[in-house]
Design a protein around this motif. Structure first.
Motif, PDB file in Angstrom:
ATOM      1  N   VAL A  67      -9.275  -9.262 -17.603  1.00 48.11           N
ATOM      2  CA  VAL A  67      -9.331  -7.807 -17.391  1.00 48.11           C
ATOM      3  C   VAL A  67     -10.072  -7.416 -15.800  1.00 48.11           C
ATOM      4  O   VAL A  67      -9.708  -6.123 -15.661  1.00 48.11           O
ATOM      5  CB  VAL A  67     -10.666  -7.536 -18.430  1.00 48.11           C
ATOM      6  CG1 VAL A  67     -11.028  -6.010 -18.295  1.00 48.11           C
ATOM      7  CG2 VAL A  67      -9.919  -7.637 -19.724  1.00 48.11           C
ATOM      8  N   THR A  70      -7.212  -7.529 -13.298  1.00 45.19           N
ATOM      9  CA  THR A  70      -6.178  -6.266 -13.829  1.00 45.19           C
ATOM     10  C   THR A  70      -6.852  -4.961 -13.210  1.00 45.19           C
ATOM     11  O   THR A  70      -6.014  -4.170 -12.663  1.00 45.19           O
ATOM     12  CB  THR A  70      -5.887  -6.396 -15.267  1.00 45.19           C
ATOM     13  OG1 THR A  70      -5.213  -7.639 -15.642  1.00 45.19           O
ATOM     14  CG2 THR A  70      -4.906  -5.150 -15.709  1.00 45.19           C
ATOM     15  N   ARG A  71      -7.997  -4.847 -13.635  1.00 52.78           N
ATOM     16  CA  ARG A  71      -8.634  -3.809 -13.219  1.00 52.78           C
ATOM     17  C   ARG A  71      -8.597  -3.416 -11.646  1.00 52.78           C
ATOM     18  O   ARG A  71      -8.328  -2.295 -11.205  1.00 52.78           O
ATOM     19  CB  ARG A  71      -9.940  -3.635 -13.883  1.00 52.78           C
ATOM     20  CG  ARG A  71     -10.020  -3.235 -15.320  1.00 52.78           C
ATOM     21  CD  ARG A  71     -11.581  -3.092 -15.827  1.00 52.78           C
ATOM     22  NE  ARG A  71     -12.116  -2.034 -15.346  1.00 52.78           N
ATOM     23  CZ  ARG A  71     -13.576  -1.962 -15.746  1.00 52.78           C
ATOM     24  NH1 ARG A  71     -13.976  -2.732 -16.719  1.00 52.78           N
ATOM     25  NH2 ARG A  71     -14.235  -0.955 -15.134  1.00 52.78           N
ATOM     26  N   ARG A  72      -9.065  -4.552 -11.073  1.00 53.87           N
ATOM     27  CA  ARG A  72      -8.923  -4.255  -9.533  1.00 53.87           C
ATOM     28  C   ARG A  72      -7.572  -3.945  -9.183  1.00 53.87           C
ATOM     29  O   ARG A  72      -7.364  -3.297  -8.268  1.00 53.87           O
ATOM     30  CB  ARG A  72      -9.274  -5.682  -8.993  1.00 53.87           C
ATOM     31  CG  ARG A  72     -10.865  -5.978  -9.342  1.00 53.87           C
ATOM     32  CD  ARG A  72     -11.851  -5.101  -8.548  1.00 53.87           C
ATOM     33  NE  ARG A  72     -12.106  -4.025  -9.588  1.00 53.87           N
ATOM     34  CZ  ARG A  72     -12.902  -2.916  -9.160  1.00 53.87           C
ATOM     35  NH1 ARG A  72     -12.864  -2.399  -7.848  1.00 53.87           N
ATOM     36  NH2 ARG A  72     -12.942  -1.830 -10.148  1.00 53.87           N
ATOM     37  N   ARG A  75      -6.537  -0.661  -9.676  1.00 53.96           N
ATOM     38  CA  ARG A  75      -7.492   0.369  -8.538  1.00 53.96           C
ATOM     39  C   ARG A  75      -6.927   0.285  -7.268  1.00 53.96           C
ATOM     40  O   ARG A  75      -6.690   1.330  -6.771  1.00 53.96           O
ATOM     41  CB  ARG A  75      -9.009  -0.291  -8.730  1.00 53.96           C
ATOM     42  CG  ARG A  75      -9.824   0.242  -7.582  1.00 53.96           C
ATOM     43  CD  ARG A  75     -10.461   1.650  -8.170  1.00 53.96           C
ATOM     44  NE  ARG A  75     -11.501   1.919  -7.031  1.00 53.96           N
ATOM     45  CZ  ARG A  75     -11.042   2.631  -6.169  1.00 53.96           C
ATOM     46  NH1 ARG A  75     -10.266   2.968  -5.626  1.00 53.96           N
ATOM     47  NH2 ARG A  75     -12.399   2.999  -5.057  1.00 53.96           N
ATOM     48  N   CYS A 337      -4.280   5.699 -13.015  1.00 55.73           N
ATOM     49  CA  CYS A 337      -4.463   4.252 -13.151  1.00 55.73           C
ATOM     50  C   CYS A 337      -5.696   3.902 -13.712  1.00 55.73           C
ATOM     51  O   CYS A 337      -5.925   2.699 -14.362  1.00 55.73           O
ATOM     52  CB  CYS A 337      -4.007   3.690 -11.945  1.00 55.73           C
ATOM     53  SG  CYS A 337      -2.175   3.975 -11.591  1.00 55.73           S
ATOM     54  N   ARG A 338      -6.801   4.462 -13.001  1.00 56.74           N
ATOM     55  CA  ARG A 338      -8.235   3.990 -13.375  1.00 56.74           C
ATOM     56  C   ARG A 338      -8.614   4.408 -14.608  1.00 56.74           C
ATOM     57  O   ARG A 338      -9.352   3.544 -15.530  1.00 56.74           O
ATOM     58  CB  ARG A 338      -9.203   4.624 -12.304  1.00 56.74           C
ATOM     59  CG  ARG A 338      -8.986   3.956 -10.714  1.00 56.74           C
ATOM     60  CD  ARG A 338     -10.205   4.767 -10.139  1.00 56.74           C
ATOM     61  NE  ARG A 338     -11.571   4.187 -10.338  1.00 56.74           N
ATOM     62  CZ  ARG A 338     -12.696   4.648  -9.682  1.00 56.74           C
ATOM     63  NH1 ARG A 338     -12.606   5.402  -8.977  1.00 56.74           N
ATOM     64  NH2 ARG A 338     -13.791   3.906 -10.188  1.00 56.74           N
ATOM     65  N   ARG A 339      -8.097   5.534 -15.287  1.00 54.67           N
ATOM     66  CA  ARG A 339      -8.638   5.979 -16.511  1.00 54.67           C
ATOM     67  C   ARG A 339      -7.726   5.585 -17.670  1.00 54.67           C
ATOM     68  O   ARG A 339      -7.845   6.126 -18.851  1.00 54.67           O
ATOM     69  CB  ARG A 339      -8.727   7.181 -16.496  1.00 54.67           C
ATOM     70  CG  ARG A 339      -9.849   7.805 -15.542  1.00 54.67           C
ATOM     71  CD  ARG A 339     -10.103   9.390 -15.377  1.00 54.67           C
ATOM     72  NE  ARG A 339     -11.007   9.699 -14.790  1.00 54.67           N
ATOM     73  CZ  ARG A 339     -11.512  11.093 -14.445  1.00 54.67           C
ATOM     74  NH1 ARG A 339     -10.684  11.999 -14.872  1.00 54.67           N
ATOM     75  NH2 ARG A 339     -12.554  11.468 -13.986  1.00 54.67           N
ATOM     76  N   PRO A 342      -6.942   1.014 -22.313  1.00 54.55           N
ATOM     77  CA  PRO A 342      -6.792  -0.572 -22.282  1.00 54.55           C
ATOM     78  C   PRO A 342      -5.553  -1.098 -22.877  1.00 54.55           C
ATOM     79  O   PRO A 342      -4.733  -2.012 -22.386  1.00 54.55           O
ATOM     80  CB  PRO A 342      -7.835  -1.176 -22.931  1.00 54.55           C
ATOM     81  CG  PRO A 342      -8.871  -0.089 -23.088  1.00 54.55           C
ATOM     82  CD  PRO A 342      -8.145   1.224 -22.826  1.00 54.55           C
ATOM     83  N   ARG A 345      -2.477  -1.217 -20.019  1.00 53.40           N
ATOM     84  CA  ARG A 345      -2.779  -1.788 -18.817  1.00 53.40           C
ATOM     85  C   ARG A 345      -1.705  -2.808 -18.561  1.00 53.40           C
ATOM     86  O   ARG A 345      -1.337  -2.888 -17.455  1.00 53.40           O
ATOM     87  CB  ARG A 345      -4.216  -2.090 -18.897  1.00 53.40           C
ATOM     88  CG  ARG A 345      -5.370  -1.465 -18.489  1.00 53.40           C
ATOM     89  CD  ARG A 345      -6.777  -2.069 -18.489  1.00 53.40           C
ATOM     90  NE  ARG A 345      -7.749  -0.982 -18.479  1.00 53.40           N
ATOM     91  CZ  ARG A 345      -9.029  -1.125 -18.823  1.00 53.40           C
ATOM     92  NH1 ARG A 345      -9.522  -2.206 -19.129  1.00 53.40           N
ATOM     93  NH2 ARG A 345      -9.798  -0.145 -18.768  1.00 53.40           N
TER      94      ARG A 345
END
Length: 616
Positions: A67, A70-72, A75, A337-339, A342, A345
């Motif tokens: 997670v 993936t978030r990085r 971002r 993309c940030r919001r 899940p 993603r």
């Protein structure tokens, strides 16, 4: 107690400070010469924020490496992909083959988050070779992503081993800084880009997670420390420059100042925190990543397609354009993309990976086709070849002092300052606009010894009207002391990028050299863009080339210099007359550009400009 994970508005205000320093540095590098420290502020903030996030999730048993990564990626990658794509599309119309090929290679390294190592292998951050690359700024993303790849593994390992986390991070920061300091002393050219040498700034920010929430200061003390830290950043922005060894001791200034400011802004009752939390600052901090991505391509494409001489209206337009593009990118790319929920993603990650592969393939094709020279006709391609730095005739490493060999002691004195009675020796003094005449003088007066003492950025002026400082003071004073000890040379030749305000100092200098026969060579045309580029893109409108030059102002300077030198008993040689009497010439008789950049002469251009020089 750790600092809370809320999005502190003061931290966003700090991001606004960081991106503002970078913007000012890139549009006004001669004033805000140390603004590149904005990147260091970003690094410290990133270390703080990412550590706080990992510790929060770990304490709630919610941390997951998949997670996190993936978030990085979601971002950082989407805005970068768009920036690279648009840059390549614009480059099709603006860049010459070698430049387009270099940009495509840079795009590949940027998309793989390795551009810092690519640039480290090419040249230094401030080198002319790289300063017109529209993706040069992506080096910092490579450093950041490499830190994100390694640091969570170390942090979670320390947590699971139940080590004293704060002590471990402080020790790690000290070790990393010692490595950065040592490497900078040994190899300052590559040190700027090497990610291990910047990791201490991230871990320094990580250390502040344990300080900000636990140790609070009295508001007056906090404000005092905050003001001192802001003042230190502003002074560094004005006093540091391309000659500053970085990262080294100098890197401690933005690092320590940002650490203190993190401590201050996480106390909302302080005045400094309230100042950095005002809505415009928070807004700019929110969009700072996208602004950072877009500002440099915008500046570079403006330089290459419009003008390299930024006036105030151009500067304002570039700053406003950077913020506008940054806002659009933040609003329609970064934020969605940030919001993202899940559940979407993994699908978004697949789109990002496929888009990256497609852009890598496109960039590889451009680089493999050597920048697609078929976009230009053969004559234009030949002209483009002269855009490569043409300085082999300057005497570099011998009698031309650059930033790389910046001291008087680096000169080969016997060769550069021959005895004046040796075969009626000539002596050439000046800046790089004297150095580019070096080989042409030697060839024209082949039976005569030609000495040369030239230094980049150092005009041959020694007078009270133009106080000298730093390296130029040592070089010019030492040279004039040596010349004053000599009997008369056949001629002492002074050349530089003369301006009207040099006339008072030149008058005093000529009087100091009254026992020498002095020839002053006037300045040549100065263009807003490199001359070969102007010739390539203005073949159907040659009058546009003259419009991009300083010929009107140069006529005034040339006349003033001519009258002064003749009044002081010297000989004046006007390069303006050689190039523009009656009509301006931009190539020699063989079609070779007279200048290879905005003002420096090609080897053939120097021969052309000195063709009528006679020593009475």
């Amino acid at each position: 107690m750790l600092a809370t994970h809320r999005q502190d508005p003061g931290i966003q205000g700090l991001r606004a400070v960081a991106v503002s320093l970078v913007l000012l540095f890139h549009v006004l590098p001669y004033i805000f010469s140390g603004g590149y420290i904005g990147v260091d502020i970003f690094f410290v903030i990133s270390g703080f924020v990412i550590t706080r996030l990992i510790l929060r999730d770990h304490s709630n048993n919610h941390f997951s490496f998949s997670v996190f990564y993936t978030r990085r990626l979601l971002r950082l990658a989407p805005p970068l992909l768009l920036t690279c794509l648009v840059s390549l599309l614009v480059a099709w119309f603006v860049l010459l083959p070698d430049e387009f090929s270099a940009l495509a290679t840079t795009a590949i390294s940027a998309l793989l988050y390795l551009s810092n190592w690519y640039f480290a292998s090419e040249a230094g951050y401030f080198s002319e070779q790289l300063e017109t690359n529209p993706l040069l700024h992506t080096w910092s993303l490579g450093v950041e992503e490499q830190f994100y790849l390694l640091f969570p593994l170390l942090l979670i390992w320390l947590l699971r081993r139940r080590h004293q986390l704060f002590v471990s991070l402080v020790t790690l920061t000290a070790v990393l800084y010692a490595m950065a300091y040592s490497w900078t002393l040994l190899d300052p050219e590559s040190a700027f880009f090497a990610s291990p040498l910047r990791f201490f700034q991230f871990t320094a920010g990580a250390c502040m997670v344990f300080v900000c929430g636990k140790y609070r200061q009295h508001p007056l003390l906090a404000d005092g420390l905050g003001v001192v830290s802001i003042a230190a950043l502003l002074l560094a922005m004005l006093m540091m420059n391309k000659t500053t060894a970085f990262p080294g001791i100098a890197a401690l200034v933005p690092t320590l100042a940002t650490m203190v400011l993190l401590w201050v802004v996480t106390q909302p009752e302080t005045w400094v925190s309230r100042l950095l939390s005002v809505r415009p600052a928070v807004w700019l901090g929110n969009i700072s990543y996208s602004v950072y991505l877009w500002h440099w391509p915008l500046i570079i494409f403006c330089k290459l397609a419009y003008t390299a001489a930024f006036s105030l209206p151009v500067i304002i337009t570039l700053l406003a354009g950077s913020v506008l593009l940054g806002f659009v990118s933040w609003r329609f790319v970064e934020q969605p993309c940030r919001r993202m929920a899940p559940m979407f993603r993994n699908r978004a990650l697949m789109v990002v990976l496929l888009s990256t592969l497609g852009l890598l393939a496109m960039s590889g094709w451009i680089a493999g086709q050597q920048g697609l020279p078929s976009r230009f006709d053969p004559a234009q391609v030949a002209l483009a070849g002269y855009m490569k730095k043409q300085n082999s005739h300057y005497g570099q490493g011998q009698c031309f002092i650059t930033q790389a060999n910046a001291q008087w002691q680096s000169l080969r004195t016997e060769q550069c300052l021959p005895h004046s009675q040796q075969q009626q020796a000539l002596l050439l003094l000046g800046d790089s606009h004297a150095a580019h005449l070096n080989q042409a003088l030697r060839d024209k007066f082949s039976g005569t010894i030609v000495g040369q003492v030239t230094a980049a950025g150092c005009k041959p002026l020694l007078s009270g009207a133009t106080p000298l400082a730093g390296r130029c003071a040592e070089i010019v004073r030492s040279t004039f002391d040596k010349v004053s000890e000599q009997p008369a040379y056949r001629a002492v030749i002074l050349a530089a990028r003369w301006q009207l305000n040099d006339i008072p100092a030149l008058r005093e200098t000529l009087r100091l050299l009254k026992n020498q026969r002095v020839i002053v060579i006037g300045p040549g045309l100065d263009f807003k863009l490199a001359l070969p580029r102007l010739l390539i893109f203005n073949q159907v409108a040659p009058n546009n080339v003259a419009a991009q030059s300083n010929i009107t102002n140069l006529r005034v300077v040339d006349l003033g210099l001519s009258e002064l030198v003749k009044a002081e008993g010297g000989q004046y040689y006007s390069m303006l007359e050689q190039q523009c009497a009656p009509d301006c010439r931009y190539t020699d008789n063989n079609g070779i550009p007279i200048q290879w950049d905005t003002s420096h002469l090609t080897r053939q251009g120097a021969d052309f400009m000195l063709r009528n020089l006679q020593i009475d």
